[in-house]
Design a protein around this motif. Structure first.
Motif, PDB file in Angstrom:
ATOM      1  N   THR A  82       0.832  -1.207   0.000  1.00  0.00           N
ATOM      2  CA  THR A  82       0.000   0.000   0.000  1.00  0.00           C
ATOM      3  C   THR A  82       0.870   1.263   0.000  1.00  0.00           C
ATOM      4  O   THR A  82       0.438   2.312  -0.464  1.00  0.00           O
ATOM      5  CB  THR A  82      -0.947   0.043   1.214  1.00  0.00           C
ATOM      6  N   HIS A  83       2.090   1.170   0.532  1.00  0.00           N
ATOM      7  CA  HIS A  83       3.019   2.298   0.542  1.00  0.00           C
ATOM      8  C   HIS A  83       4.376   1.826   1.040  1.00  0.00           C
ATOM      9  O   HIS A  83       4.514   0.673   1.446  1.00  0.00           O
ATOM     10  CB  HIS A  83       2.492   3.446   1.410  1.00  0.00           C
ATOM     11  N   ALA A  84       5.355   2.718   0.993  1.00  0.00           N
ATOM     12  CA  ALA A  84       6.668   2.412   1.566  1.00  0.00           C
ATOM     13  C   ALA A  84       6.540   2.584   3.068  1.00  0.00           C
ATOM     14  O   ALA A  84       6.513   3.708   3.580  1.00  0.00           O
ATOM     15  CB  ALA A  84       7.725   3.357   0.998  1.00  0.00           C
ATOM     16  N   HIS A  85       6.439   1.496   3.782  1.00  0.00           N
ATOM     17  CA  HIS A  85       6.203   1.530   5.230  1.00  0.00           C
ATOM     18  C   HIS A  85       7.444   2.019   5.968  1.00  0.00           C
ATOM     19  O   HIS A  85       8.566   1.739   5.557  1.00  0.00           O
ATOM     20  CB  HIS A  85       5.861   0.131   5.747  1.00  0.00           C
ATOM     21  N   ALA A  86       7.207   2.699   7.071  1.00  0.00           N
ATOM     22  CA  ALA A  86       8.325   3.187   7.897  1.00  0.00           C
ATOM     23  C   ALA A  86       8.414   2.423   9.213  1.00  0.00           C
ATOM     24  O   ALA A  86       9.264   2.721  10.040  1.00  0.00           O
ATOM     25  CB  ALA A  86       8.141   4.679   8.168  1.00  0.00           C
ATOM     26  N   ASP A  87       7.536   1.442   9.402  1.00  0.00           N
ATOM     27  CA  ASP A  87       7.504   0.776  10.712  1.00  0.00           C
ATOM     28  C   ASP A  87       7.703  -0.729  10.639  1.00  0.00           C
ATOM     29  O   ASP A  87       7.716  -1.399  11.658  1.00  0.00           O
ATOM     30  CB  ASP A  87       6.177   1.084  11.420  1.00  0.00           C
ATOM     31  N   HIS A  88       7.798  -1.264   9.446  1.00  0.00           N
ATOM     32  CA  HIS A  88       8.152  -2.685   9.300  1.00  0.00           C
ATOM     33  C   HIS A  88       8.769  -2.886   7.930  1.00  0.00           C
ATOM     34  O   HIS A  88       8.603  -2.078   7.029  1.00  0.00           O
ATOM     35  CB  HIS A  88       6.928  -3.591   9.488  1.00  0.00           C
ATOM     36  N   GLY A 158      -1.577  11.152   1.759  1.00  0.00           N
ATOM     37  CA  GLY A 158      -1.823  11.805   3.052  1.00  0.00           C
ATOM     38  C   GLY A 158      -0.868  11.264   4.097  1.00  0.00           C
ATOM     39  O   GLY A 158      -0.035  11.981   4.629  1.00  0.00           O
ATOM     40  N   HIS A 159      -0.957   9.965   4.379  1.00  0.00           N
ATOM     41  CA  HIS A 159       0.002   9.332   5.289  1.00  0.00           C
ATOM     42  C   HIS A 159       1.392   9.386   4.637  1.00  0.00           C
ATOM     43  O   HIS A 159       2.384   9.766   5.270  1.00  0.00           O
ATOM     44  CB  HIS A 159      -0.455   7.906   5.565  1.00  0.00           C
ATOM     45  N   THR A 160       1.442   9.003   3.370  1.00  0.00           N
ATOM     46  CA  THR A 160       2.632   9.185   2.531  1.00  0.00           C
ATOM     47  C   THR A 160       2.135   9.552   1.131  1.00  0.00           C
ATOM     48  O   THR A 160       0.981   9.271   0.796  1.00  0.00           O
ATOM     49  CB  THR A 160       3.453   7.869   2.422  1.00  0.00           C
ATOM     50  N   GLY A 175      -4.498   0.168   3.804  1.00  0.00           N
ATOM     51  CA  GLY A 175      -3.187   0.527   4.345  1.00  0.00           C
ATOM     52  C   GLY A 175      -3.353   1.416   5.554  1.00  0.00           C
ATOM     53  O   GLY A 175      -4.116   1.107   6.473  1.00  0.00           O
ATOM     54  N   ASP A 176      -2.671   2.562   5.528  1.00  0.00           N
ATOM     55  CA  ASP A 176      -2.738   3.486   6.669  1.00  0.00           C
ATOM     56  C   ASP A 176      -3.570   4.718   6.324  1.00  0.00           C
ATOM     57  O   ASP A 176      -3.295   5.820   6.797  1.00  0.00           O
ATOM     58  CB  ASP A 176      -1.326   3.897   7.104  1.00  0.00           C
ATOM     59  N   SER A 177      -4.602   4.546   5.482  1.00  0.00           N
ATOM     60  CA  SER A 177      -5.456   5.681   5.112  1.00  0.00           C
ATOM     61  C   SER A 177      -6.566   5.910   6.112  1.00  0.00           C
ATOM     62  O   SER A 177      -7.132   6.997   6.178  1.00  0.00           O
ATOM     63  CB  SER A 177      -6.087   5.440   3.738  1.00  0.00           C
ATOM     64  N   GLY A 217      -4.337  -1.330   7.751  1.00  0.00           N
ATOM     65  CA  GLY A 217      -2.974  -1.831   7.631  1.00  0.00           C
ATOM     66  C   GLY A 217      -2.312  -2.130   8.963  1.00  0.00           C
ATOM     67  O   GLY A 217      -1.318  -2.864   9.030  1.00  0.00           O
ATOM     68  N   HIS A 218      -2.820  -1.517  10.018  1.00  0.00           N
ATOM     69  CA  HIS A 218      -2.312  -1.756  11.377  1.00  0.00           C
ATOM     70  C   HIS A 218      -3.499  -1.723  12.312  1.00  0.00           C
ATOM     71  O   HIS A 218      -4.545  -1.162  11.976  1.00  0.00           O
ATOM     72  CB  HIS A 218      -1.359  -0.637  11.826  1.00  0.00           C
ATOM     73  N   ASP A 219      -3.282  -2.273  13.507  1.00  0.00           N
ATOM     74  CA  ASP A 219      -4.264  -1.999  14.557  1.00  0.00           C
ATOM     75  C   ASP A 219      -3.524  -1.845  15.878  1.00  0.00           C
ATOM     76  O   ASP A 219      -2.565  -2.571  16.148  1.00  0.00           O
ATOM     77  CB  ASP A 219      -5.318  -3.107  14.646  1.00  0.00           C
TER      78      ASP A 219
HETATM   79 FE   FE2 Z   1       2.587   3.329   7.231  1.00  0.00          FE
END
Ligand code: FE2
Length: 303
Positions: A82-88, A158-160, A175-177, A217-219
């Motif tokens: 969904t995007h270039a993740h910064a946390d995993h 928005g998130h990225t 994702g993180d939207s 994408g996360h919880d």
């Molecule tokens: Fe993210």
């Protein structure tokens, strides 16, 4: 063998089956999405295990997913980010290799912006910033066919800036939207992020039919509930604590900026970006076979 945290059978012939796998150390949902008729499947937002203390990568989580794919006799036809993740770290390249080397890895085309930013942050030379590390760069509205199901890429910045969601049947992998209603929304303070864009992207999701499922994408659940992968559009409109119907853009943007100012950098930031910008490949090994990540150091003025 890793078992899915949950399974949602397709509600009707227009929808997909969804297996959700929760990776606890990074609170990440990986989705295995399949079409009943053809047994075709997509993997969305996979995880490569990384211990920052020992700088050790392992593939336990990815291997569990591969075992499950095999057990279910599914044929993976795309590996999606969904995007270039910064946390995993993404396991995309590892999965691609293990699946025979031909399954395309896809991400939104604005990954090029993220690559340009972090090429400079990490002093990566040479490093291509044209997205060529990925097999497919998606534009808004592109179709990604999963068996007989209708599927579409949604650009959700928005998130990225590179962020996309995948609408497959009546399910959206966001994702993180947007996050679960009692968590609300993701930070928008990464380079190229924008609370205004995030508000617009979330509202695009909230304008979908009320019964569509929005997979997060996360919880990060409050202590009284279990990790959950999805809520319907109707539930999000009614209950999302940052974005429910009636929330104004200014209200959201101001609140988001205040909150983001208090947030620390993600724990796996540097390793995540240096792998995820490469579509999940590791930096090249040196002549002795050693692999290094770069770690930018911030020093006080006049030091
Ligand atoms: Fe993210």
């Amino acid at each position: 063998m890793s078992r899915p945290t949950f399974f949602n059978k397709a509600a009707n012939s227009n929808d997909c089956n969804v297996y959700g796998f929760f990776e606890k150390s990074t609170s990440t949902w990986t989705y295995l999405v399949s079409d009943d008729e053809t047994r075709e499947a997509f993997i969305i937002d996979s995880v490569l295990d990384y211990d920052p203390i020992s700088s050790r990568i392992s593939t336990d989580t990815a291997d569990g997913l591969l075992d499950f794919v095999k057990e279910q006799n599914l044929k993976v036809t795309r590996i999606l980010e969904t995007h270039a993740h910064a946390d995993h770290l993404t396991a995309a390249q590892y999965l691609k290799r293990r699946l025979g080397g031909n399954v395309p890895v896809g991400i939104g085309k604005h990954i090029t912006k993220v690559q340009a930013t972090f090429k400079s942050t990490y002093g990566l030379h040479p490093f291509a910033t044209d997205g060529s590390q990925f097999d497919t760069l998606f534009s808004d509205g592109d179709e990604v066919k999963l068996g007989s199901l209708k599927s579409q890429v949604l650009h959700l910045p928005g998130h990225t800036p590179d962020h996309v969601g995948y609408l497959i049947g009546e399910s959206v992998f966001t994702g993180d939207s947007i996050f679960m209603p009692d968590v609300g929304s993701a930070r928008s303070d990464f380079p190229g992020g924008s609370a205004t864009d995030l508000f617009a992207s979330a509202n695009r999701l909230l304008a979908l039919p009320p019964h569509y499922r929005l997979y997060v994408g996360h919880d990060y659940p409050p202590t009284e509930r279990q990790e959950t992968g999805y809520a319907t559009v109707a539930e999000q409109r009614e209950m999302n604590k940052h974005l429910k119907s009636g929330t104004g853009e200014n209200e959201f943007v101001e609140w988001r900026a205040e909150r983001d100012a208090t947030l620390a950098s993600p724990r796996l930031l540097h390793a995540s970006l240096q792998v995820n910008l490469r579509a999940g490949a590791l930096p090249d090994a040196d002549e002795e076979g050693r692999i290094f990540f770069k770690l930018p150091v911030r020093v006080p003025a006049g030091f």
